[in-house]
Every structure is written in C-alpha cells, then in structure tokens.
Design a protein around this motif. Structure first.
Motif, PDB file in Angstrom:
ATOM      1  N   VAL A   1      10.521  -0.142   0.135  1.00  0.00           N
ATOM      2  CA  VAL A   1      10.632   0.840  -0.959  1.00  0.00           C
ATOM      3  C   VAL A   1      12.025   1.480  -1.008  1.00  0.00           C
ATOM      4  CG1 VAL A   1       8.165   1.356  -0.808  1.00  0.00           C
ATOM      5  CG2 VAL A   1       9.772   2.801   0.441  1.00  0.00           C
TER       6      VAL A   1
ATOM      7  N   ASP B   1       0.857  -1.194   0.000  1.00  0.00           N
ATOM      8  CA  ASP B   1       0.000   0.000   0.000  1.00  0.00           C
ATOM      9  C   ASP B   1       0.896   1.248   0.000  1.00  0.00           C
ATOM     10  OD1 ASP B   1      -1.960   1.866   0.250  1.00  0.00           O
ATOM     11  OD2 ASP B   1      -2.431   1.401   2.354  1.00  0.00           O
TER      12      ASP B   1
ATOM     13  N   TRP C   1       4.236   9.175  -2.840  1.00  0.00           N
ATOM     14  CA  TRP C   1       4.755   9.077  -1.458  1.00  0.00           C
ATOM     15  C   TRP C   1       6.254   8.780  -1.488  1.00  0.00           C
ATOM     16  CZ3 TRP C   1       7.506   6.456   2.108  1.00  0.00           C
ATOM     17  CH2 TRP C   1       7.327   6.795   3.451  1.00  0.00           C
TER      18      TRP C   1
ATOM     19  N   ALA D   1      21.406  10.350  11.293  1.00  0.00           N
ATOM     20  CA  ALA D   1      22.256  10.312  10.099  1.00  0.00           C
ATOM     21  C   ALA D   1      22.746  11.709   9.737  1.00  0.00           C
ATOM     22  CB  ALA D   1      21.491   9.695   8.924  1.00  0.00           C
TER      23      ALA D   1
ATOM     24  N   ARG E   1      12.447   7.618  11.381  1.00  0.00           N
ATOM     25  CA  ARG E   1      12.649   9.021  11.804  1.00  0.00           C
ATOM     26  C   ARG E   1      13.896   9.188  12.656  1.00  0.00           C
ATOM     27  NH1 ARG E   1       7.017  12.227  12.601  1.00  0.00           N
ATOM     28  NH2 ARG E   1       6.349  11.839  10.477  1.00  0.00           N
TER      29      ARG E   1
ATOM     30  N   ARG F   1       5.978  -1.878   3.990  1.00  0.00           N
ATOM     31  CA  ARG F   1       6.145  -0.699   3.132  1.00  0.00           C
ATOM     32  C   ARG F   1       7.100   0.335   3.722  1.00  0.00           C
ATOM     33  NH1 ARG F   1       0.613   2.941   3.713  1.00  0.00           N
ATOM     34  NH2 ARG F   1       0.811   3.339   5.942  1.00  0.00           N
TER      35      ARG F   1
ATOM     36  N   ALA G   1      20.890   7.403   0.914  1.00  0.00           N
ATOM     37  CA  ALA G   1      19.776   6.733   1.595  1.00  0.00           C
ATOM     38  C   ALA G   1      18.459   7.394   1.260  1.00  0.00           C
ATOM     39  CB  ALA G   1      19.991   6.739   3.106  1.00  0.00           C
TER      40      ALA G   1
ATOM     41  N   HIS H   1      26.727   8.705   1.502  1.00  0.00           N
ATOM     42  CA  HIS H   1      25.908   7.498   1.401  1.00  0.00           C
ATOM     43  C   HIS H   1      24.524   7.907   0.904  1.00  0.00           C
ATOM     44  CE1 HIS H   1      23.739   3.939   2.264  1.00  0.00           C
ATOM     45  NE2 HIS H   1      23.095   4.449   3.304  1.00  0.00           N
TER      46      HIS H   1
ATOM     47  N   PHE I   1      26.639   6.826   6.875  1.00  0.00           N
ATOM     48  CA  PHE I   1      25.959   6.541   8.136  1.00  0.00           C
ATOM     49  C   PHE I   1      25.182   5.247   7.954  1.00  0.00           C
ATOM     50  CE2 PHE I   1      22.512   6.578  11.171  1.00  0.00           C
ATOM     51  CZ  PHE I   1      23.147   7.007  12.319  1.00  0.00           C
TER      52      PHE I   1
ATOM     53  N   ARG J   1      16.072  13.565   1.145  1.00  0.00           N
ATOM     54  CA  ARG J   1      15.860  14.570   2.202  1.00  0.00           C
ATOM     55  C   ARG J   1      17.045  14.578   3.174  1.00  0.00           C
ATOM     56  NH1 ARG J   1      11.052  13.908   5.390  1.00  0.00           N
ATOM     57  NH2 ARG J   1      11.175  11.690   4.970  1.00  0.00           N
TER      58      ARG J   1
HETATM   59  N1  ACO Z   1       4.066   4.348   1.365  1.00  0.00           N
HETATM   60  C1  ACO Z   1       3.050   5.042   1.920  1.00  0.00           C
HETATM   61  N2  ACO Z   1       3.012   5.360   3.214  1.00  0.00           N
HETATM   62  C2  ACO Z   1       4.031   4.964   3.990  1.00  0.00           C
HETATM   63  C3  ACO Z   1       5.117   4.249   3.479  1.00  0.00           C
HETATM   64  C4  ACO Z   1       5.102   3.936   2.111  1.00  0.00           C
HETATM   65  N3  ACO Z   1       6.100   3.235   1.516  1.00  0.00           N
HETATM   66  N4  ACO Z   1       5.983   3.998   4.474  1.00  0.00           N
HETATM   67  C5  ACO Z   1       5.457   4.549   5.582  1.00  0.00           C
HETATM   68  N5  ACO Z   1       4.279   5.142   5.286  1.00  0.00           N
HETATM   69  C6  ACO Z   1       3.378   5.854   6.172  1.00  0.00           C
HETATM   70  C7  ACO Z   1       3.540   5.452   7.615  1.00  0.00           C
HETATM   71  O1  ACO Z   1       2.809   4.272   7.883  1.00  0.00           O
HETATM   72  C8  ACO Z   1       2.970   6.645   8.318  1.00  0.00           C
HETATM   73  O2  ACO Z   1       1.563   6.563   8.310  1.00  0.00           O
HETATM   74  P1  ACO Z   1       0.718   7.048   9.580  1.00  0.00           P
HETATM   75  O3  ACO Z   1       1.027   8.513   9.721  1.00  0.00           O
HETATM   76  O4  ACO Z   1      -0.680   6.746   9.165  1.00  0.00           O
HETATM   77  O5  ACO Z   1       1.218   6.244  10.733  1.00  0.00           O
HETATM   78  C9  ACO Z   1       3.370   7.814   7.411  1.00  0.00           C
HETATM   79  O6  ACO Z   1       3.677   7.227   6.137  1.00  0.00           O
HETATM   80  C10 ACO Z   1       4.553   8.591   7.915  1.00  0.00           C
HETATM   81  O7  ACO Z   1       5.530   7.646   8.284  1.00  0.00           O
HETATM   82  P2  ACO Z   1       6.932   8.106   8.804  1.00  0.00           P
HETATM   83  O8  ACO Z   1       7.786   6.894   9.033  1.00  0.00           O
HETATM   84  O9  ACO Z   1       6.778   9.035   9.929  1.00  0.00           O
HETATM   85  O10 ACO Z   1       7.440   8.897   7.504  1.00  0.00           O
HETATM   86  P3  ACO Z   1       8.729   9.752   7.318  1.00  0.00           P
HETATM   87  O11 ACO Z   1       8.377  11.065   6.789  1.00  0.00           O
HETATM   88  O12 ACO Z   1       9.634   9.705   8.508  1.00  0.00           O
HETATM   89  O13 ACO Z   1       9.460   8.977   6.143  1.00  0.00           O
HETATM   90  C11 ACO Z   1      11.262   7.407   5.816  1.00  0.00           C
HETATM   91  C12 ACO Z   1       9.835   7.632   6.320  1.00  0.00           C
HETATM   92  C13 ACO Z   1      11.297   7.672   4.339  1.00  0.00           C
HETATM   93  C14 ACO Z   1      11.673   5.970   6.104  1.00  0.00           C
HETATM   94  C15 ACO Z   1      12.186   8.403   6.555  1.00  0.00           C
HETATM   95  O14 ACO Z   1      12.007   8.347   7.946  1.00  0.00           O
HETATM   96  C16 ACO Z   1      13.618   8.145   6.250  1.00  0.00           C
HETATM   97  O15 ACO Z   1      14.064   8.277   5.149  1.00  0.00           O
HETATM   98  N6  ACO Z   1      14.429   7.797   7.246  1.00  0.00           N
HETATM   99  C17 ACO Z   1      15.799   7.488   7.016  1.00  0.00           C
HETATM  100  C18 ACO Z   1      15.909   6.046   7.044  1.00  0.00           C
HETATM  101  C19 ACO Z   1      16.767   5.476   5.955  1.00  0.00           C
HETATM  102  O16 ACO Z   1      17.018   6.031   4.927  1.00  0.00           O
HETATM  103  N7  ACO Z   1      17.201   4.286   6.251  1.00  0.00           N
HETATM  104  C20 ACO Z   1      17.993   3.538   5.376  1.00  0.00           C
HETATM  105  C21 ACO Z   1      18.951   2.743   6.130  1.00  0.00           C
HETATM  106  S1  ACO Z   1      19.938   3.771   7.116  1.00  0.00           S
HETATM  107  C22 ACO Z   1      20.846   4.573   6.130  1.00  0.00           C
HETATM  108  O17 ACO Z   1      21.141   4.114   5.094  1.00  0.00           O
HETATM  109  C23 ACO Z   1      21.231   5.908   6.595  1.00  0.00           C
END
Ligand code: ACO
Length: 325
Positions: free
Chosen positions: A156, A28, A33, A224, A218, A152, A254, A252, A312, A257
């Motif tokens: 992604v 979903d 998004w 990071a 988050r 999800r 990731a 890196h 990171f 943003r």
């Molecule tokens: N599609 C649609 N909705 C989604 C998805 C998706 N793929 N994934 C999460 N959501 C929803 C959540 O369920 C949540 O819904 P809710 O408000 O009803 O509960 C909403 O979107 C917001 O979720 P958050 O996790 O708060 O979204 P955020 O804006 O923080 O973005 C993300 C999420 C993209 C993972 C972000 O936190 C991020 O990029 N973090 C860095 C993590 C990363 O890159 N990790 C990789 C490994 S570590 C590294 O390499 C540094």
C-alpha cells in the motif's frame, strides 16, 4: 565563491492511478486504514513503455527545457535509483542514450530513498572542482515491479515516478549551502530488497524469496524521524541558520505521520513541510525531485528562499541539504 544552483526542474509520473479502493480488492486492507496510518490516497503505477529509464528521461527533458539547455550541453548524468531497468547498463546510461547526451558521462547511485540527495551532493562536489559543468541529477523508480502485491504491510506504501534537476555552478549568492550525509549498514535488515532488477518479466518472480521489498515498519518509522531531524539540525548549525528562517522543508515522502513527527521535532508548522505523499505514495529516490518540481512550478520557491531537503531510506541512508533558492 561558486555554489551549485538548480536551474531547471522536471518530473514524470505514470498514467495509471491506483487508489486505496483498488487495493481493498487486492489485499485485506481499507481506505480508512491506509489513510490514517500513512496519509496515502493514491499512487501511480507504471505500465508498458514506462520503465524507470523512460520516466527518468521524460523528467530530464522537462528540466532541460526549463534550464534552456539541450542534452548536448550536459557533462554528467546521475540517477539515484534502486529499480534500474537492468543491473547493467546503468539507468543513467539508458537516459544518456535516450536523450542523446553524447558528451555526458553517466552513472547510477544506490542510496535507496536518499538517492537523489546523495546524487545532488556528488554533483555539488564535481561543481566545486569545475563550476562550468552542467549536471543532471535524477531520482527515478518503478517500485511497483519490486513490491509483493500480497503483502499488505508494504504494497500500500509505494508508487512509481521520476524527478530531475539540472545543476550548475554560479557566483550568485545562492545555491547549495550545506549538505550532510549518513549511513548505517548495521541496520540493513530492517528495510531491504535482495534480488537484482530486471525488465525481463520471466526473470521477475514476485513469489521468489528476496524479490520484493521487506520492511520492519515501526523500526523504520522511529529511525527515520530521529535521523532526519538530527541531520537537519547539523546543517542548520553548520550554517548558523535558525529553523524558523527556512521557507520550505521538502522531506522524503514516505508517510504523513513521519512528516508530522518531523514538524514536531523541528517545532515547525506543518504548512512549512511539503506534502504530496497523498497523491503519489512513496516513490523512494524520486519523491524529493518530484516535490521540488511541483513546488517550483507552483511558485512556492522564490529566489533567496531557504529550502531544506531531507531523506531517509534503506541502508540505512539519510541526510539533509540546505539550499538558498
Ligand atoms: N491494512 C490493514 N491492516 C494492516 C495493513 C494494511 N495495509 N498493514 C498492516 N496492517 C496491520 C498489521 O498486520 C497489524 O495488525 P495486528 O495488530 O493484528 O498484528 C496492524 O495493522 C498494525 O501494524 P503495524 O505495522 O504495527 O502498524 P503501524 O501503525 O506501525 O503502521 C506503517 C505501519 C504504516 C508501515 C508504519 O509503520 C510506517 O509508516 N512505517 C514507516 C515505514 C515506511 O514508510 N517505509 C517506507 C520505506 S522507508 C522510507 O521511505 C523512510
């Protein structure tokens, strides 16, 4: 004084492209998004015959060709990976076999997304002791095998691929100038993968607790940006280099943003930050060497340019390296 210079780069990506529209049919989510929250449009997914070691070996051959070396010239192979084909032997030993690099000793290094940077630092330290060594530093992953394709929040984000650099010592006034590495194991739960890897499909059970990457997005995001900006400041201060003298930052990859926040923290225009996360997603230890190879082959790295690498990842691990190209 001898410094460690990169004399060859290479990368390898699986054939199969997985788009955001493909993911819309699996979980979903939506292209809108994923694009706005991460900047990712497509990622590559490994198919049959595209194990971590195969991708790593392909990237290595290209790097060796650019360096004008053969596998027989190699003294050491380091592979940064969290998705080796198997727990034992190491991916690096499989690469050594695949290349026929009989003289080289070989080992893997697990620093998650920081694996390449940590590997480059280890190579640099070996080269301090023996500048004549020829060292292959690789970052290679098939994260698609360790992703929960029903989650999800994570599925992604990740992709597969490999990048490689050949490093040796040189008396020329260029190469690795400074490197700072860090770890904080107390935050391990924010980003982790419990199960050991396996190329045996019967041993890979995606539904199994601990078999897939889990992440507190988050928290990872905030840590990071702060950690990479801090590591960069430390290497710049150590070398007395002002940030505006840096030609290119390869962080890196990731999330777009994270890269934009990093640019803001450093007061650098986004044009100075290398971005390819849109094409490949997060390939963990492979993102930095893939980007180095792309930038190098596109002519974006010229001799004498100051290049900053920063990473990171899970552990947490992080760091920054300043290079005069
Ligand atoms: N599609 C649609 N909705 C989604 C998805 C998706 N793929 N994934 C999460 N959501 C929803 C959540 O369920 C949540 O819904 P809710 O408000 O009803 O509960 C909403 O979107 C917001 O979720 P958050 O996790 O708060 O979204 P955020 O804006 O923080 O973005 C993300 C999420 C993209 C993972 C972000 O936190 C991020 O990029 N973090 C860095 C993590 C990363 O890159 N990790 C990789 C490994 S570590 C590294 O390499 C540094």
């Amino acid at each position: 004084m001898s410094r460690s210079i990169i004399i060859g780069t290479g990368s390898a990506l699986p054939e199969r492209v997985l788009t955001n529209f493909d993911l819309e049919k699996m979980v979903d989510t939506s292209d809108e998004w994923i694009t706005t929250r991460t900047g990712i449009k497509t990622r590559r997914i490994a198919g049959p015959g595209e194990n971590t070691s195969n991708l790593a070996s392909l990237a290595a051959r290209k790097a060796l060709a650019m360096a004008g070396l053969t596998p027989a010239d190699l003294d050491l192979i380091i592979v940064g990976t969290i998705t080796p084909d198997m727990t034992m032997p190491s991916c690096a030993c499989l690469v050594q076999k695949e290349l026929g690099a009989a003289k080289a000793f070989a080992f893997d290094l697990n620093a998650a997304c920081s694996g390449f940077l940590f590997g480059l630092d280890v190579a640099d330290k070996y080269l301090c002791a023996n500048p004549a060594m020829k060292i292959l530093v690789i970052g290679a992953e098939t994260l698609s095998s360790r992703v929960d394709w029903q989650d999800r929040n994570t599925c992604v984000l990740f992709g597969d691929g490999a990048g490689a650099c050949v490093v040796t010592g040189s008396d020329a006034d260029r190469g690795v100038l400074a490197s700072r590495l860090f770890a904080d194991g107390s935050l391990w739960e924010l980003l982790h993968l419990e199960a050991a890897p396996s190329q045996n499909p019967e041993l890979r059970r995606p539904g199994q607790e601990g078999a897939a990457i889990r992440m507190a997005g988050r928290e990872v995001f905030k840590n990071a940006v702060r950690a990479m900006a801090d590591a960069i400041q430390q290497v710049l201060t150590q070398e007395g280099v002002a940030v505006d003298r840096v030609r290119l930052v390869i962080p890196h990859q990731a999330n777009i943003r994270i890269l934009k926040s990093l640019a803001d923290h450093l007061s650098l225009p986004l044009e100075k930050i290398y971005v390819n996360v849109d094409k490949y997603g997060n390939t963990s230890a492979a993102t930095i060497p893939i980007a180095i190879d792309e930038a190098n082959r596109a002519g974006r790295l010229r001799e004498g340019d100051l290049l900053l690498l920063c990473s990171f990842g899970g552990g947490f691990t992080w760091g920054a390296t300043l290079i005069r190209w």
